[in-house]
Design a protein around this motif. Sequence first.
Motif, PDB file in Angstrom:
ATOM      1  N   ASN A 280       0.952  -1.368   0.058  1.00 49.15           N
ATOM      2  CA  ASN A 280      -0.021  -0.112  -0.053  1.00 49.15           C
ATOM      3  C   ASN A 280       0.916   1.232   0.007  1.00 49.15           C
ATOM      4  OD1 ASN A 280      -2.764   1.176   0.184  1.00 49.15           O
ATOM      5  ND2 ASN A 280      -1.883   2.007   2.221  1.00 49.15           N
ATOM      6  N   LEU A 282       1.455   5.277   0.213  1.00 48.65           N
ATOM      7  CA  LEU A 282       0.569   6.236   0.642  1.00 48.65           C
ATOM      8  C   LEU A 282       1.115   7.462   0.154  1.00 48.65           C
ATOM      9  CD1 LEU A 282      -1.662   7.274   2.400  1.00 48.65           C
ATOM     10  CD2 LEU A 282      -0.156   7.130   4.419  1.00 48.65           C
ATOM     11  N   ASP A 284       1.024  11.870  -0.834  1.00 51.02           N
ATOM     12  CA  ASP A 284       0.465  12.940  -0.247  1.00 51.02           C
ATOM     13  C   ASP A 284      -0.339  13.607  -1.373  1.00 51.02           C
ATOM     14  OD1 ASP A 284       2.314  14.978  -1.980  1.00 51.02           O
ATOM     15  OD2 ASP A 284       3.664  13.720  -0.877  1.00 51.02           O
ATOM     16  N   PHE A 285      -1.163  14.371  -1.217  1.00 52.69           N
ATOM     17  CA  PHE A 285      -1.990  15.064  -2.225  1.00 52.69           C
ATOM     18  C   PHE A 285      -1.481  15.651  -3.261  1.00 52.69           C
ATOM     19  CE2 PHE A 285      -4.803  18.617  -3.931  1.00 52.69           C
ATOM     20  CZ  PHE A 285      -5.997  17.637  -4.355  1.00 52.69           C
ATOM     21  N   PRO A 314      -6.936   7.849  -5.808  1.00 54.72           N
ATOM     22  CA  PRO A 314      -6.701   6.547  -4.711  1.00 54.72           C
ATOM     23  C   PRO A 314      -7.415   5.518  -5.543  1.00 54.72           C
ATOM     24  CG  PRO A 314      -7.567   8.829  -4.139  1.00 54.72           C
ATOM     25  CD  PRO A 314      -7.557   8.792  -5.540  1.00 54.72           C
ATOM     26  N   SER A 343      -3.026   5.003  -2.202  1.00 54.15           N
ATOM     27  CA  SER A 343      -3.680   5.613  -1.410  1.00 54.15           C
ATOM     28  C   SER A 343      -3.338   7.185  -1.322  1.00 54.15           C
ATOM     29  CB  SER A 343      -3.714   5.031   0.011  1.00 54.15           C
ATOM     30  OG  SER A 343      -4.279   3.523   0.031  1.00 54.15           O
ATOM     31  N   VAL A 344      -4.177   7.909  -0.955  1.00 48.23           N
ATOM     32  CA  VAL A 344      -3.851   9.428  -0.800  1.00 48.23           C
ATOM     33  C   VAL A 344      -4.058   9.684   0.525  1.00 48.23           C
ATOM     34  CG1 VAL A 344      -4.318  11.697  -1.538  1.00 48.23           C
ATOM     35  CG2 VAL A 344      -4.327   9.858  -3.243  1.00 48.23           C
ATOM     36  N   TYR A 345      -3.210  10.361   1.280  1.00 49.51           N
ATOM     37  CA  TYR A 345      -3.245  10.712   2.599  1.00 49.51           C
ATOM     38  C   TYR A 345      -3.962  11.944   2.686  1.00 49.51           C
ATOM     39  CZ  TYR A 345      -1.816  12.471   7.341  1.00 49.51           C
ATOM     40  OH  TYR A 345      -1.740  13.002   8.361  1.00 49.51           O
ATOM     41  N   VAL A 346      -5.075  12.103   3.595  1.00 46.74           N
ATOM     42  CA  VAL A 346      -5.777  13.026   4.070  1.00 46.74           C
ATOM     43  C   VAL A 346      -5.543  13.549   5.396  1.00 46.74           C
ATOM     44  CG1 VAL A 346      -8.182  14.358   4.242  1.00 46.74           C
ATOM     45  CG2 VAL A 346      -7.414  12.630   2.387  1.00 46.74           C
ATOM     46  N   PRO A 347      -4.711  14.684   5.820  1.00 40.70           N
ATOM     47  CA  PRO A 347      -4.701  15.305   7.114  1.00 40.70           C
ATOM     48  C   PRO A 347      -5.915  15.285   7.894  1.00 40.70           C
ATOM     49  CG  PRO A 347      -3.989  17.049   5.771  1.00 40.70           C
ATOM     50  CD  PRO A 347      -4.385  15.851   4.725  1.00 40.70           C
ATOM     51  N   LYS A 348      -5.718  14.876   9.290  1.00 46.44           N
ATOM     52  CA  LYS A 348      -6.878  15.119  10.135  1.00 46.44           C
ATOM     53  C   LYS A 348      -6.797  16.711  10.846  1.00 46.44           C
ATOM     54  CE  LYS A 348      -7.277  10.277  11.682  1.00 46.44           C
ATOM     55  NZ  LYS A 348      -7.411   9.371  12.542  1.00 46.44           N
TER      56      LYS A 348
END
Length: 386
Positions: A280, A282, A284-285, A314, A343-348
Amino acid sequence: MAKRDYYEVLGIDKNASEDDIKKAYRKIAIKYHPDRNPGNKEAEEKFKEAAEAYDVLHDPKKRQQYDQFGFDGPNMGGFGGFSGGGFSMDDIFSMFGDVFGGRGGFGGFSGYGGGGRQAANHRGSDLRLKVKLTLQEVATGVTKKFKVKKDVACSHCHGTGAEEGSKSETCPTCHGSGVVVRTTQSLFGVMQTQSVCPTCQGEGTIIKNKCHECHGSGIVKGEEVVEIKIPAGVAEGMVVNVPGKGNAGIHNGAPGNIQVFIEEEPNDIFVRDGENILYNLLLDFPTAALGGTAEIPTVDGSKVKIKIEPGTQPGKTLRLRDKGLPPVQGYGREIGDLIVNVSVYVPKELSREEKKMLEELKKSDNFKGDQQTKKSIFDKFKNYFN
């Protein structure tokens, strides 16, 4: 003789029950039994061929592996490991004697290899070991060392069971035949039955002066450091058969085997899917949107760089050919692949400046997607659950 399909050898279909398999084997084994075909080499080969087929098909685990992998199944090397090599007729009689209702012959004895004498069961028993392998060890193959406690040949008598200078003598009960004959009267006339000699246990000889170390058996408790080569590509539940490294047989009989059961340790980075490896990635956008490069680890510890196309979505999968696992001992198939799931990371949590930038981007129609994009994502969602 060229190998034939085990189901064909026994004349059964692939849905045959355990009872059907046993009946089919007994019928063929009796037909080609050495007692009925003395000196017939072709009959002997057919007898061994049937025994090999029965050894695999009557064992649920071996049968499952054979159905899946064929002759090159994961039980490598040795009789019952899909090869049929290294075992004698005596081994067949000792392993499957119950099928004949005796110790391998008609009426409880076999004339094979003994001039009418009982084929004594001297083969040592098998040992079972478990080994846990990392994914890296599975990928390359590995040699493991085990300190094995087992029966070994007695060093005092060199496995004979007799004191030095002492010789075996002809059994006074069976006079060297290994069997005793009993005659009884019945409604059908005089009946003769033969059974294993109770004095010499079918050997035809007895030891008068037994070794004081092993008490006449020829074996004692000992240990040995054994190196076992595990081939690349093995999987959880497979068994590697190591001929001749099990318990020693009495009176210098053939040693048994070691069966090594494979277990796989979980991996924190990869997921195994047969010969393929799943990873997988990951992103960044910005990299997913603008494109760039990404570094991908491989199962052998090296890393490769891959190109990320602008607008990578994604759920996209990338396939790196021949970066997976090798099939066990070839199997005629190719090396597996390394399959990369994006997958594309989305910050919380976002800073005030980051929120401000995203609010501006939100106003652009280009960041809202269209119906076709939504349909593509939905199709991937369906495929995931299928």
